[in-house]
Design a protein around this motif. Structure first.
Motif, PDB file in Angstrom:
ATOM      1  N   ILE A   1       0.847  -1.193   0.000  1.00  0.00           N
ATOM      2  CA  ILE A   1       0.000   0.000   0.000  1.00  0.00           C
ATOM      3  C   ILE A   1       0.880   1.240   0.000  1.00  0.00           C
ATOM      4  N   ARG A   2       1.916   1.238   0.857  1.00  0.00           N
ATOM      5  CA  ARG A   2       2.784   2.423   0.927  1.00  0.00           C
ATOM      6  C   ARG A   2       3.442   2.735  -0.405  1.00  0.00           C
ATOM      7  N   THR A   3       3.831   1.715  -1.134  1.00  0.00           N
ATOM      8  CA  THR A   3       4.448   1.924  -2.445  1.00  0.00           C
ATOM      9  C   THR A   3       3.411   2.430  -3.446  1.00  0.00           C
ATOM     10  N   ALA A   4       2.252   1.802  -3.448  1.00  0.00           N
ATOM     11  CA  ALA A   4       1.213   2.148  -4.426  1.00  0.00           C
ATOM     12  C   ALA A   4       0.744   3.594  -4.269  1.00  0.00           C
ATOM     13  N   ILE A   5       0.578   4.048  -3.044  1.00  0.00           N
ATOM     14  CA  ILE A   5       0.029   5.400  -2.852  1.00  0.00           C
ATOM     15  C   ILE A   5       1.032   6.508  -3.199  1.00  0.00           C
ATOM     16  N   GLN A   6       2.260   6.139  -3.457  1.00  0.00           N
ATOM     17  CA  GLN A   6       3.246   7.126  -3.904  1.00  0.00           C
ATOM     18  C   GLN A   6       2.987   7.572  -5.342  1.00  0.00           C
ATOM     19  N   ASP A   7       2.220   6.784  -6.095  1.00  0.00           N
ATOM     20  CA  ASP A   7       1.910   7.113  -7.491  1.00  0.00           C
ATOM     21  C   ASP A   7       0.901   8.253  -7.516  1.00  0.00           C
ATOM     22  N   GLU A   8       1.383   9.473  -7.804  1.00  0.00           N
ATOM     23  CA  GLU A   8       0.550  10.677  -7.780  1.00  0.00           C
ATOM     24  C   GLU A   8      -0.511  10.697  -8.891  1.00  0.00           C
ATOM     25  N   SER A   9      -0.369   9.829  -9.905  1.00  0.00           N
ATOM     26  CA  SER A   9      -1.364   9.804 -10.990  1.00  0.00           C
ATOM     27  C   SER A   9      -2.634   9.049 -10.577  1.00  0.00           C
ATOM     28  N   LYS A  10      -2.580   8.430  -9.408  1.00  0.00           N
ATOM     29  CA  LYS A  10      -3.731   7.653  -8.931  1.00  0.00           C
ATOM     30  C   LYS A  10      -4.408   8.369  -7.774  1.00  0.00           C
ATOM     31  N   ASN A  11      -5.714   8.569  -7.909  1.00  0.00           N
ATOM     32  CA  ASN A  11      -6.504   9.198  -6.846  1.00  0.00           C
ATOM     33  C   ASN A  11      -7.191   8.182  -5.946  1.00  0.00           C
ATOM     34  N   GLY A  12      -7.147   6.936  -6.343  1.00  0.00           N
ATOM     35  CA  GLY A  12      -7.762   5.892  -5.547  1.00  0.00           C
ATOM     36  C   GLY A  12      -7.288   4.525  -5.989  1.00  0.00           C
ATOM     37  N   PHE A  13      -7.659   3.533  -5.188  1.00  0.00           N
ATOM     38  CA  PHE A  13      -7.215   2.170  -5.469  1.00  0.00           C
ATOM     39  C   PHE A  13      -8.316   1.172  -5.161  1.00  0.00           C
ATOM     40  N   TYR A  14      -8.455   0.210  -6.065  1.00  0.00           N
ATOM     41  CA  TYR A  14      -9.271  -0.963  -5.794  1.00  0.00           C
ATOM     42  C   TYR A  14      -8.460  -1.904  -4.926  1.00  0.00           C
ATOM     43  N   TYR A  15      -9.149  -2.638  -4.088  1.00  0.00           N
ATOM     44  CA  TYR A  15      -8.495  -3.739  -3.392  1.00  0.00           C
ATOM     45  C   TYR A  15      -9.496  -4.859  -3.167  1.00  0.00           C
ATOM     46  N   GLY A  65      -5.980   2.823  -9.325  1.00  0.00           N
ATOM     47  CA  GLY A  65      -5.096   1.675  -9.423  1.00  0.00           C
ATOM     48  C   GLY A  65      -5.704   0.428  -8.789  1.00  0.00           C
ATOM     49  N   GLN A  66      -4.950  -0.666  -8.833  1.00  0.00           N
ATOM     50  CA  GLN A  66      -5.371  -1.934  -8.253  1.00  0.00           C
ATOM     51  C   GLN A  66      -4.280  -2.431  -7.319  1.00  0.00           C
ATOM     52  N   LEU A  67      -4.620  -2.621  -6.060  1.00  0.00           N
ATOM     53  CA  LEU A  67      -3.661  -3.183  -5.112  1.00  0.00           C
ATOM     54  C   LEU A  67      -3.611  -4.701  -5.283  1.00  0.00           C
ATOM     55  N   ALA A  68      -2.455  -5.275  -5.003  1.00  0.00           N
ATOM     56  CA  ALA A  68      -2.264  -6.711  -5.237  1.00  0.00           C
ATOM     57  C   ALA A  68      -2.749  -7.569  -4.071  1.00  0.00           C
ATOM     58  N   GLY A  69      -2.626  -7.107  -2.854  1.00  0.00           N
ATOM     59  CA  GLY A  69      -2.946  -7.932  -1.692  1.00  0.00           C
ATOM     60  C   GLY A  69      -4.417  -7.936  -1.342  1.00  0.00           C
ATOM     61  N   LEU A  70      -4.753  -8.703  -0.329  1.00  0.00           N
ATOM     62  CA  LEU A  70      -6.121  -8.778   0.176  1.00  0.00           C
ATOM     63  C   LEU A  70      -6.242  -7.960   1.460  1.00  0.00           C
TER      64      LEU A  70
END
Length: 186
Positions: A1-15, A65-70
């Motif tokens: 999650i910490r790595t994914a949220i560094q991507d400034e082009s993403k305003n949200g994430f599916y998980y 974006g899409q997070l990989a974990g559950l």
């Protein structure tokens, strides 16, 4: 999650959620496939719907974006809490049935819940969760039954005043009424 949220082009994430039913992770029954965009950047998303929230992310799918974990989703403390939530769902779902203009009949209260239970247990693989899967299917049956029963009750409601008036009329014309004074209604 910490790595994914560094991507400034993403305003949200599916998980994907690892849902639990009666303290047990579920692998079937429809709850195992939830993938929600519930993680959003502050100020770039909002929630809709009071029950079963939907998230609207600024920029839509291109900015999501899409997070990989559950994510663990510990739904309820116990079965009583689960049934209590269903009481809330019952009214909203029953109103949706009424809004669709369906005249509820007895077969709606049998076929729809039976279909949902079958779908949960067989088609969506709830059987893989053993007794938990069976209980989840039966919960699905009863909750769906409650929606239809609520809608039927709303369509066939008789006011207390009307019922009391009918009873008073029946009493007034009865054999017993001729020998006893009419009861007072409180």
């Amino acid at each position: 999650i910490r790595t994914a949220i560094q991507d400034e082009s993403k305003n949200g994430f599916y998980y994907r959620l690892l849902n639990h039913f009666l303290h047990h992770p579920v692998t079937g029954g429809g709850w195992a496939t939830w993938n929600k965009a519930w993680l959003g950047r502050r100020g770039a998303h909002h929630f809709a719907n009071h029950i079963h929230e939907v998230t609207h992310i600024e920029g839509g799918d291109a900015a999501t974006g899409q997070l990989a974990g559950l994510m663990w989703h510990l739904n309820d403390e116990n079965y009583v809490e689960r049934v209590g939530k269903n009481l809330q769902y019952m009214q909203g779902s029953g109103r949706k049935i009424l809004e669709r203009g369906i005249r509820v009949r007895w077969y709606h209260m049998v076929l729809h819940p039976a279909y949902r239970a079958f779908k949960t247990y067989v088609a969506q693989g709830g059987w893989r969760d053993g007794t938990h899967g069976f209980l989840h299917a039966m919960y699905t049956f009863t909750s769906n039954f409650n929606w239809w029963a609520y809608a039927w009750d709303e369509q066939n409601r008789v006011t207390r005043e009307s019922l009391e008036s009918r009873l008073q009329s029946a009493w007034a014309t009865s054999e017993a009424a001729r020998s006893l004074p009419a009861p007072s209604v409180s």
